[in-house]
Scaffold this motif. Sequence first.
Motif, mmCIF file in Angstrom:
data_model
loop_
_atom_site.group_PDB
_atom_site.id
_atom_site.type_symbol
_atom_site.label_atom_id
_atom_site.label_comp_id
_atom_site.label_asym_id
_atom_site.label_seq_id
_atom_site.Cartn_x
_atom_site.Cartn_y
_atom_site.Cartn_z
ATOM 1 N N PRO A 11 -44.372 -17.125 -18.263
ATOM 2 C CA PRO A 11 -44.431 -15.645 -17.802
ATOM 3 C C PRO A 11 -43.456 -15.189 -16.627
ATOM 4 O O PRO A 11 -42.688 -14.328 -16.910
ATOM 5 C CB PRO A 11 -45.763 -15.263 -17.129
ATOM 6 N N ASP A 12 -43.258 -16.234 -15.563
ATOM 7 C CA ASP A 12 -42.082 -15.905 -14.642
ATOM 8 C C ASP A 12 -40.798 -15.942 -15.120
ATOM 9 O O ASP A 12 -39.953 -15.251 -14.814
ATOM 10 C CB ASP A 12 -42.494 -16.684 -13.515
ATOM 11 N N VAL A 13 -40.545 -16.854 -16.125
ATOM 12 C CA VAL A 13 -39.261 -17.108 -16.592
ATOM 13 C C VAL A 13 -39.001 -15.948 -17.627
ATOM 14 O O VAL A 13 -37.841 -15.530 -17.554
ATOM 15 C CB VAL A 13 -39.213 -18.555 -17.339
ATOM 16 N N HIS A 14 -39.945 -15.589 -18.284
ATOM 17 C CA HIS A 14 -39.588 -14.487 -19.360
ATOM 18 C C HIS A 14 -39.366 -13.067 -18.365
ATOM 19 O O HIS A 14 -38.438 -12.257 -18.662
ATOM 20 C CB HIS A 14 -41.057 -13.961 -19.699
ATOM 21 N N ALA A 15 -39.736 -13.104 -17.196
ATOM 22 C CA ALA A 15 -39.478 -11.850 -16.201
ATOM 23 C C ALA A 15 -38.019 -12.108 -15.835
ATOM 24 O O ALA A 15 -37.393 -11.290 -15.821
ATOM 25 C CB ALA A 15 -40.368 -11.836 -15.013
ATOM 26 N N GLY A 60 -34.428 -18.376 -10.665
ATOM 27 C CA GLY A 60 -33.216 -18.403 -10.969
ATOM 28 C C GLY A 60 -33.485 -19.281 -12.402
ATOM 29 O O GLY A 60 -34.500 -19.915 -12.287
ATOM 30 N N CYS A 61 -32.608 -19.128 -13.289
ATOM 31 C CA CYS A 61 -32.570 -20.193 -14.304
ATOM 32 C C CYS A 61 -31.102 -20.154 -15.154
ATOM 33 O O CYS A 61 -30.166 -19.426 -14.789
ATOM 34 C CB CYS A 61 -33.550 -19.431 -15.430
ATOM 35 N N ALA A 62 -30.965 -21.293 -15.781
ATOM 36 C CA ALA A 62 -29.964 -21.595 -16.618
ATOM 37 C C ALA A 62 -30.251 -22.393 -17.859
ATOM 38 O O ALA A 62 -31.186 -23.166 -17.489
ATOM 39 C CB ALA A 62 -28.893 -21.957 -15.713
ATOM 40 N N ALA A 63 -29.421 -22.379 -18.727
ATOM 41 C CA ALA A 63 -29.610 -23.553 -19.818
ATOM 42 C C ALA A 63 -28.132 -24.120 -20.241
ATOM 43 O O ALA A 63 -27.096 -23.397 -20.105
ATOM 44 C CB ALA A 63 -30.062 -22.808 -21.101
ATOM 45 N N VAL A 64 -28.304 -25.028 -20.814
ATOM 46 C CA VAL A 64 -27.012 -25.801 -21.449
ATOM 47 C C VAL A 64 -27.733 -26.156 -22.953
ATOM 48 O O VAL A 64 -28.704 -26.514 -23.254
ATOM 49 C CB VAL A 64 -26.618 -26.947 -20.701
ATOM 50 N N VAL A 65 -26.837 -25.601 -23.894
ATOM 51 C CA VAL A 65 -26.826 -25.990 -25.350
ATOM 52 C C VAL A 65 -26.096 -27.209 -25.759
ATOM 53 O O VAL A 65 -24.812 -26.918 -25.550
ATOM 54 C CB VAL A 65 -26.509 -24.989 -26.285
#
Length: 150
Positions: A11-15, A60-65
Motif C-alpha cells: 500500500p505505501d509503495v502504491h501511494a 522513494g522508489c525506483a526499479a531496474v528492468v
Amino acid sequence: MQVTFETPDQPDVHALIAELDAYLYSLYPPENVYALDIASLLAPNVEFAVARDAGGSAIGCAAVVVTPEYGEIKRMYVRPTARGQGLARKLISALEEKARAQGCSVFMLETGPTMQEALALYERMGYKHRGAFGDYPEDPLSVFMQKVVA
C-alpha cells in the motif's frame, strides 16, 4: 534512511507510485508517459528498491528492468519532502549494483525534458545523452540517457 529491495505491491509503495503518476501526467500527455504498472514491476527481471525513513515510511522508489542487453531505470521517485538528501543517488546506485551482480554493464533510461533536477542527477552519475532505444520513439518530450560501467 534505508534503501532495500522489496515488492512494489504494498500500500505505501502504491501511494508513492500514484504520486509519481500524478506528477508525470501533470507535465506530459498520457501517450508520452512510459510508466510500468504494478503488475509489470512484479516481473522476474525487475528489481525494485524502496527508500524508507527512520520511521519505516516509504519515501522513494525506483526499479531496474534487466534485459540481456541493458538495465533500464524506471519508476524513479522521491517524495518532495525527502529530496536534497542524496536519496535518489542511493536508489540508483543500489539498482546499478544489483543489476551489475547479474552481469549488467549498460544502463539506460528515458525521462522528460522538463525534469531538470533529474537530468542533472543522471548527468552527475555518469549518464550521457543518446538517441531512443528499445521500443521508444524519438520524441521531443523524451530524453534518453545511457551509462556504461566497467
